[in-house]
Scaffold this motif. Structure first.
Motif, PDB file in Angstrom:
ATOM      1  N   ASN A   1       0.970  -1.299   0.078  1.00 12.45           N
ATOM      2  CA  ASN A   1       0.230  -0.032  -0.197  1.00 12.45           C
ATOM      3  C   ASN A   1       0.876   1.297  -0.018  1.00 12.45           C
ATOM      4  OD1 ASN A   1      -2.784  -1.354   0.488  1.00 12.45           O
ATOM      5  ND2 ASN A   1      -1.674  -2.286   2.108  1.00 12.45           N
ATOM      6  N   PRO A   2       1.645   1.521  -1.204  1.00 16.10           N
ATOM      7  CA  PRO A   2       2.517   2.643  -1.104  1.00 16.10           C
ATOM      8  C   PRO A   2       2.090   3.900  -0.615  1.00 16.10           C
ATOM      9  CG  PRO A   2       2.053   1.792  -3.213  1.00 16.10           C
ATOM     10  CD  PRO A   2       1.250   0.869  -2.555  1.00 16.10           C
ATOM     11  N   ASP A   3       0.794   4.141  -0.859  1.00 19.82           N
ATOM     12  CA  ASP A   3       0.515   5.539  -0.651  1.00 19.82           C
ATOM     13  C   ASP A   3      -0.095   5.639   0.709  1.00 19.82           C
ATOM     14  OD1 ASP A   3       0.819   6.591  -2.946  1.00 19.82           O
ATOM     15  OD2 ASP A   3      -1.126   5.780  -3.773  1.00 19.82           O
ATOM     16  N   SER A   4      -0.218   4.594   1.749  1.00 17.61           N
ATOM     17  CA  SER A   4      -0.718   4.611   3.064  1.00 17.61           C
ATOM     18  C   SER A   4       0.385   5.217   3.887  1.00 17.61           C
ATOM     19  CB  SER A   4      -0.927   3.140   3.373  1.00 17.61           C
ATOM     20  OG  SER A   4      -1.593   3.029   4.841  1.00 17.61           O
ATOM     21  N   SER A   5      -0.062   5.864   5.028  1.00 17.23           N
ATOM     22  CA  SER A   5       1.024   6.656   5.789  1.00 17.23           C
ATOM     23  C   SER A   5       0.204   6.336   7.213  1.00 17.23           C
ATOM     24  CB  SER A   5       0.913   7.881   5.748  1.00 17.23           C
ATOM     25  OG  SER A   5       2.075   8.696   6.347  1.00 17.23           O
ATOM     26  N   ARG A   6       0.909   5.079   7.864  1.00 17.06           N
ATOM     27  CA  ARG A   6       0.499   4.942   9.409  1.00 17.06           C
ATOM     28  C   ARG A   6       1.275   5.875  10.265  1.00 17.06           C
ATOM     29  NH1 ARG A   6      -0.289  -1.639  10.537  1.00 17.06           N
ATOM     30  NH2 ARG A   6      -2.337  -1.723   9.936  1.00 17.06           N
ATOM     31  N   ILE A   7       2.326   6.091  10.154  1.00 17.37           N
ATOM     32  CA  ILE A   7       3.139   6.874  10.980  1.00 17.37           C
ATOM     33  C   ILE A   7       2.681   8.451  11.009  1.00 17.37           C
ATOM     34  CG2 ILE A   7       5.593   7.780  11.612  1.00 17.37           C
ATOM     35  CD1 ILE A   7       4.958   4.871  11.958  1.00 17.37           C
ATOM     36  N   VAL A   8       2.252   9.103  11.804  1.00 13.57           N
ATOM     37  CA  VAL A   8       1.674  10.535  11.904  1.00 13.57           C
ATOM     38  C   VAL A   8       2.469  11.220  13.028  1.00 13.57           C
ATOM     39  CG1 VAL A   8      -0.621   9.892  10.748  1.00 13.57           C
ATOM     40  CG2 VAL A   8      -0.167   9.759  13.271  1.00 13.57           C
ATOM     41  N   ASN A   9       2.448  12.474  12.874  1.00 16.31           N
ATOM     42  CA  ASN A   9       2.857  13.382  13.993  1.00 16.31           C
ATOM     43  C   ASN A   9       4.321  12.932  14.358  1.00 16.31           C
ATOM     44  OD1 ASN A   9       0.488  14.730  14.154  1.00 16.31           O
ATOM     45  ND2 ASN A   9      -0.335  13.261  15.639  1.00 16.31           N
ATOM     46  N   LEU A  10       5.098  12.636  13.226  1.00 13.21           N
ATOM     47  CA  LEU A  10       6.493  12.492  13.256  1.00 13.21           C
ATOM     48  C   LEU A  10       7.276  13.791  13.787  1.00 13.21           C
ATOM     49  CD1 LEU A  10       8.908  10.303  13.394  1.00 13.21           C
ATOM     50  CD2 LEU A  10       8.941  10.603  10.968  1.00 13.21           C
ATOM     51  N   GLN A  11       7.769  13.792  14.698  1.00  8.26           N
ATOM     52  CA  GLN A  11       8.717  14.899  15.254  1.00  8.26           C
ATOM     53  C   GLN A  11       9.968  14.508  15.698  1.00  8.26           C
ATOM     54  OE1 GLN A  11       6.286  17.267  18.097  1.00  8.26           O
ATOM     55  NE2 GLN A  11       4.732  17.688  16.355  1.00  8.26           N
ATOM     56  N   PHE A  12      10.745  15.669  15.495  1.00  3.98           N
ATOM     57  CA  PHE A  12      12.282  15.583  16.149  1.00  3.98           C
ATOM     58  C   PHE A  12      12.335  16.904  16.719  1.00  3.98           C
ATOM     59  CE2 PHE A  12      16.714  16.684  15.773  1.00  3.98           C
ATOM     60  CZ  PHE A  12      17.161  16.003  16.469  1.00  3.98           C
ATOM     61  N   GLY A  13      12.668  17.043  18.207  1.00  4.31           N
ATOM     62  CA  GLY A  13      13.057  18.296  18.698  1.00  4.31           C
ATOM     63  C   GLY A  13      11.670  18.993  19.016  1.00  4.31           C
ATOM     64  N   GLY A  14      10.618  18.439  18.973  1.00  4.90           N
ATOM     65  CA  GLY A  14       9.512  19.122  19.230  1.00  4.90           C
ATOM     66  C   GLY A  14       8.880  19.698  17.861  1.00  4.90           C
ATOM     67  N   LYS A  15       9.381  19.337  16.690  1.00  4.57           N
ATOM     68  CA  LYS A  15       9.037  20.092  15.578  1.00  4.57           C
ATOM     69  C   LYS A  15       8.590  18.754  14.521  1.00  4.57           C
ATOM     70  CE  LYS A  15      11.352  24.525  16.260  1.00  4.57           C
ATOM     71  NZ  LYS A  15      12.263  25.289  15.823  1.00  4.57           N
ATOM     72  N   PRO A  16       7.945  19.060  13.490  1.00  3.40           N
ATOM     73  CA  PRO A  16       7.761  17.934  12.347  1.00  3.40           C
ATOM     74  C   PRO A  16       9.320  17.635  11.839  1.00  3.40           C
ATOM     75  CG  PRO A  16       6.039  19.745  12.284  1.00  3.40           C
ATOM     76  CD  PRO A  16       7.030  20.049  13.398  1.00  3.40           C
ATOM     77  N   ILE A  17       9.373  16.360  11.510  1.00  2.00           N
ATOM     78  CA  ILE A  17      10.794  16.198  11.313  1.00  2.00           C
ATOM     79  C   ILE A  17      11.051  16.528   9.626  1.00  2.00           C
ATOM     80  CG2 ILE A  17      10.092  13.869  10.016  1.00  2.00           C
ATOM     81  CD1 ILE A  17      12.668  12.505  11.390  1.00  2.00           C
ATOM     82  N   ASP A  18      12.279  17.236   9.464  1.00  2.00           N
ATOM     83  CA  ASP A  18      12.661  17.478   7.971  1.00  2.00           C
ATOM     84  C   ASP A  18      13.143  16.185   7.307  1.00  2.00           C
ATOM     85  OD1 ASP A  18      13.695  18.545   5.860  1.00  2.00           O
ATOM     86  OD2 ASP A  18      15.186  19.757   6.863  1.00  2.00           O
ATOM     87  N   PRO A  19      12.343  15.954   6.079  1.00  2.00           N
ATOM     88  CA  PRO A  19      12.217  14.669   5.479  1.00  2.00           C
ATOM     89  C   PRO A  19      13.887  14.828   4.800  1.00  2.00           C
ATOM     90  CG  PRO A  19      10.403  15.837   4.612  1.00  2.00           C
ATOM     91  CD  PRO A  19      10.990  16.819   5.729  1.00  2.00           C
ATOM     92  N   ALA A  20      14.611  16.057   4.619  1.00  2.00           N
ATOM     93  CA  ALA A  20      15.969  15.873   3.980  1.00  2.00           C
ATOM     94  C   ALA A  20      17.009  15.948   5.216  1.00  2.00           C
ATOM     95  CB  ALA A  20      16.110  17.215   3.071  1.00  2.00           C
ATOM     96  N   GLN A  21      16.707  16.115   6.442  1.00  2.18           N
ATOM     97  CA  GLN A  21      17.785  16.335   7.512  1.00  2.18           C
ATOM     98  C   GLN A  21      18.293  14.937   7.479  1.00  2.18           C
ATOM     99  OE1 GLN A  21      16.233  17.703  11.310  1.00  2.18           O
ATOM    100  NE2 GLN A  21      18.415  17.120  12.449  1.00  2.18           N
ATOM    101  N   LYS A  22      19.634  14.780   7.641  1.00  2.00           N
ATOM    102  CA  LYS A  22      20.522  13.573   7.883  1.00  2.00           C
ATOM    103  C   LYS A  22      20.463  13.249   9.471  1.00  2.00           C
ATOM    104  CE  LYS A  22      21.759  12.849   3.746  1.00  2.00           C
ATOM    105  NZ  LYS A  22      23.080  13.076   3.169  1.00  2.00           N
ATOM    106  N   PHE A  23      20.313  12.008   9.506  1.00  2.00           N
ATOM    107  CA  PHE A  23      20.253  11.488  11.082  1.00  2.00           C
ATOM    108  C   PHE A  23      21.315  10.137  11.203  1.00  2.00           C
ATOM    109  CE2 PHE A  23      16.180  13.570  10.613  1.00  2.00           C
ATOM    110  CZ  PHE A  23      15.988  14.248  11.970  1.00  2.00           C
ATOM    111  N   VAL A  24      22.130  10.043  12.227  1.00  2.00           N
ATOM    112  CA  VAL A  24      22.744   8.776  12.460  1.00  2.00           C
ATOM    113  C   VAL A  24      22.004   7.794  13.309  1.00  2.00           C
ATOM    114  CG1 VAL A  24      24.779   7.787  13.716  1.00  2.00           C
ATOM    115  CG2 VAL A  24      25.262   9.937  12.310  1.00  2.00           C
ATOM    116  N   VAL A  25      21.560   6.738  12.922  1.00  2.00           N
ATOM    117  CA  VAL A  25      20.737   5.883  13.747  1.00  2.00           C
ATOM    118  C   VAL A  25      21.529   4.689  13.980  1.00  2.00           C
ATOM    119  CG1 VAL A  25      18.770   4.499  13.706  1.00  2.00           C
ATOM    120  CG2 VAL A  25      18.683   6.364  11.985  1.00  2.00           C
ATOM    121  N   ALA A  26      21.414   4.519  15.500  1.00  2.00           N
ATOM    122  CA  ALA A  26      22.391   3.309  15.996  1.00  2.00           C
ATOM    123  C   ALA A  26      21.396   2.255  16.020  1.00  2.00           C
ATOM    124  CB  ALA A  26      22.678   3.555  17.266  1.00  2.00           C
ATOM    125  N   THR A  27      21.876   1.004  15.446  1.00  2.00           N
ATOM    126  CA  THR A  27      21.332  -0.118  15.400  1.00  2.00           C
ATOM    127  C   THR A  27      22.267  -1.527  15.470  1.00  2.00           C
ATOM    128  OG1 THR A  27      19.737  -1.435  13.898  1.00  2.00           O
ATOM    129  CG2 THR A  27      21.363  -0.177  12.739  1.00  2.00           C
TER     130      THR A  27
END
Length: 660
Positions: free
Chosen positions: A538-564
């Motif tokens: 379902n490529p157009d579906s969006s279950r993840i809502v209100n995704l925020q970083f630092g109390g603001k909507p996440i910037d789709p272009a911002q780079k993040f390091v993710v530990a895994t």
């Protein structure tokens, strides 16, 4: 005694059998060497990480996939397959399991003490070794006191005592850069000859970052290839017939760079080096899985830029073998032919069950018995405290303390590892999943550690797998897609539904990643974007809502390091766009070790979940799920979700209602 020649690609009768039976599997080089030729077998262990015994101290039970005592049991047989042999170690001996921590933190190493790793290695008769990056984890004094107990030379050419000289050959070094071993060998006509075997060692330059607190102002490192180019000609002038590189550095074909961590491929290209032993990456070379397709590496034949090379797994899982057919060239010897092999100590049967191919060598077991027993006592005693219980009964429906503590430890570790260099200013997020979450494991298959003292072996309850920590660099948009994939754990729930089933039984819990460092909600009224295999259904579906970083909507272009972990970072679980090309940091440490270090560092850990994610409210809607009945002790403390007991489920599970 009968001699039997078999191809070297077989799964042989391993040495413990060969050494005591009437049949010895003689290598073709030993069987067919001409009068002017000789067979020299070079054996490698690497990345032992204090795993002398075949025992998982975290789980507090035996483990047939590891242990130098097991590797040792095939050495006699492997030596018997060749007329001439040498045994070498490629580093990472002193840290990596609780026995190492016991020796460093509890017992200590005083002048004259003999470390259990040295006891074991001295029994086996090593000819030479080098340093790995983990030799420095407990400080220089501990390392030097331990290595004094080795009955064999330790070499390292690129570790200096301070400021680098203009010429590497003028550096003041802690260890000899190389050693020339005057070895007597038997040729094809059973005549004895002298050969000078030069052995040089290298450590990853990155120890200056990884162990800055132990090394800053006391040591410095050089680029591996640069150092080799300076010293190998000296070794030749010193009479070396052949030159063997002990490279505690992995294989990376992406292009040579200065101070490269995994430089073994380009090290093999240094003129004068005849064979390269590699390690550090905890992989196997040659072999059908690792390094296939790496430019310059032949994973089938076992060559790097045409030179014979081996990486012998980790924790004693394999013995690395490079067999050289040497030929007299006037008064000198040269390599006329070679074969390579990484010989395992176990295999898996058709049901993927581990089957031990060898048993432990009793001399090694006896040598370390007192330290083994002391380590068992150590892992069963507290190393810190937890201010709240660690449990996973509700890990799939609310932010969870057992996942939280893993995320906390990963973030703590990666921030420290990347505090210098190009990624120091990037925001660090952390992804972790619940491993013990019922399912096929049954109603008792959950993490459950009460508040209070926490022992090292409890870490196995938090983290089941021997994964290693890795970090990826991704965009805000890719963070969202990662979470969309995780949200496949849940079935679609229509708004207003009563007691709708919540959990997707086909979605494994270890693929349900929670990402800490951002806040978000999951809208169950939408269908899952991805199926369990990562296909966009379902490529157009969006279950993840209100995704925020630092109390603001996440910037789709911002780079993040993710530990895994290495499983996820390498593409495990088929998460969209998460693959090896996103990896920016490959840690030498397991996630378990990082959690233990975090607990020791904190003293008292606070695993309380921060409720950074929750389900989006759906008016008049409830969903049901099952978990272990012991979860009733904790249901009222769950943050970010309203959970009601709904009686008994099937198969011993308890049933709960989630009010959305």
């Amino acid at each position: 005694m009968t001699s039997l020649i078999l191809p070297m690609t077989r799964r042989s009768l391993l040495g413990g059998i060969a050494a005591t039976s009437a049949i010895v599997l003689v290598h073709p080089f030993s069987a067919k060497a001409a009068p002017n030729q000789a067979h020299l077998r070079l054996m490698e262990t690497t990345d032992i990480h204090v795993n002398v015994m075949p025992y998982d101290y975290y789980a507090d039970k035996p483990n047939d996939t590891l242990g130098l005592a097991r590797t040792a049991s095939i050495i006699d047989g492997i030596r018997a397959e060749a007329k001439n042999s040498m045994l070498l170690d490629n580093g990472d001996l002193l840290q990596g399991n609780p026995m190492g921590d016991y020796m460093a933190y509890k017992k200590g190493m005083k002048e004259g003490d003999l470390h259990p790793v040295m006891k074991a290695m001295n029994v086996l008769g090593y000819d030479c070794g080098t340093l790995g990056n983990h030799e420095f984890n407990y400080g220089l004094d501990f390392m030097f006191n331990t290595l004094k107990g080795a009955n064999f030379p330790i070499v390292c050419a690129n570790l200096t005592k301070g400021k680098l000289a203009e010429d590497p050959k003028k550096d003041e070094l802690f260890f000899s850069p190389y050693v020339i071993v005057n070895k007597t060998i038997r040729d094809g006509a059973d005549q004895m000859h002298e050969i000078k075997v030069g052995i040089i060692g290298f450590v990853p330059p990155q120890i200056m970052v990884w162990d800055a607190k132990n090394l800053e102002g006391k040591a410095q490192t050089r680029d591996i290839v640069e150092t080799a180019k300076a010293w190998v000609p000296v070794m030749k002038e010193d009479g070396a017939d052949i030159v063997i590189a002990l490279s505690h550095s992995g294989i990376d074909g992406s292009g040579q760079t200065d101070r490269m961590e995994n430089a073994s491929l380009y090290l093999a290209g240094v003129d004068g080096i005849d064979a390269v032993f590699t390690g550090h990456q905890h992989l196997v070379f040659p072999g059908p899985k690792d390094f296939v397709g790496v430019p310059g590496a032949d994973a089938a034949r076992g060559t790097l830029l045409g030179k014979p090379a081996v990486m012998a797994g980790f924790w004693g899982s394999h013995m690395g073998l490079i067999d050289l057919l040497l030929e007299r060239d006037g008064s000198k010897w040269k390599v006329a032919d070679f074969t390579t092999e990484a010989r395992p100590i176990y295999h898996r049967d058709e049901n993927k069950k581990v089957v031990a191919d060898v048993q432990s060598k009793q001399q090694v077991v006896d040598a370390v018995k007192s330290e083994h027993d002391a380590t068992l006592e150590y892992v069963r005693t507290p190393v810190g405290k937890t201010s709240a219980p660690l449990y996973s009964y509700f890990a799939l429906v609310a932010d969870d303390p057992s996942v939280q503590i893993v995320s906390n430890a990963q973030s703590w570790y990666i921030k420290d590892m990347l505090k210098e260099g190009q990624y120091k200013d990037f925001a660090v997020l952390s992804a972790a999943a619940p491993f013990k979450a019922g399912g096929r494991g049954g109603p008792d298959y959950y993490t459950d550690v009460p508040a209070g003292d926490i022992a090292i072996k409890n870490v196995a309850d938090l983290y089941l797998y021997p994964n290693t920590v890795q970090a990826v660099l991704i965009t805000g948009e890719q963070v969202k897609n990662w979470l969309e994939m995780s949200a496949g754990m849940f079935l679609q729930v229509e708004e207003g539904a009563k007691d709708a089933p919540l959990l997707n039984p086909d979605f494994p819990s270890y693929n349900y990643d929670v990402i800490d460092g951002v806040t978000y909600e999951i809208d169950l009224s939408k269908p899952a974007r991805y199926d369990k295999d990562g296909k966009a259904v379902n490529p157009d579906s969006s279950r993840i809502v209100n995704l925020q970083f630092g109390g603001k909507p996440i910037d789709p272009a911002q780079k993040f390091v993710v530990a895994t972990n290495n499983y996820r970072a390498g593409g495990g679980g088929n998460f969209p766009e998460i693959a090896a090309d996103k990896v920016i940091f490959v840690a030498p440490d397991t996630n378990r070790d990082v959690i233990v270090r975090y607990i020791v560092d904190q003293g008292t850990i606070n695993p309380s979940a921060d409720a950074n994610w929750k389900f989006m409210p759906l008016a008049g809607t409830t969903a049901v799920f099952e978990t272990g009945p012991k979860g009733r002790d904790y249901a009222s403390a769950v943050k970010g979700a309203k959970i009601e007991d709904d009686g008994d489920g099937e198969g011993g599970f308890a049933k709960y209602r989630l009010v959305l």
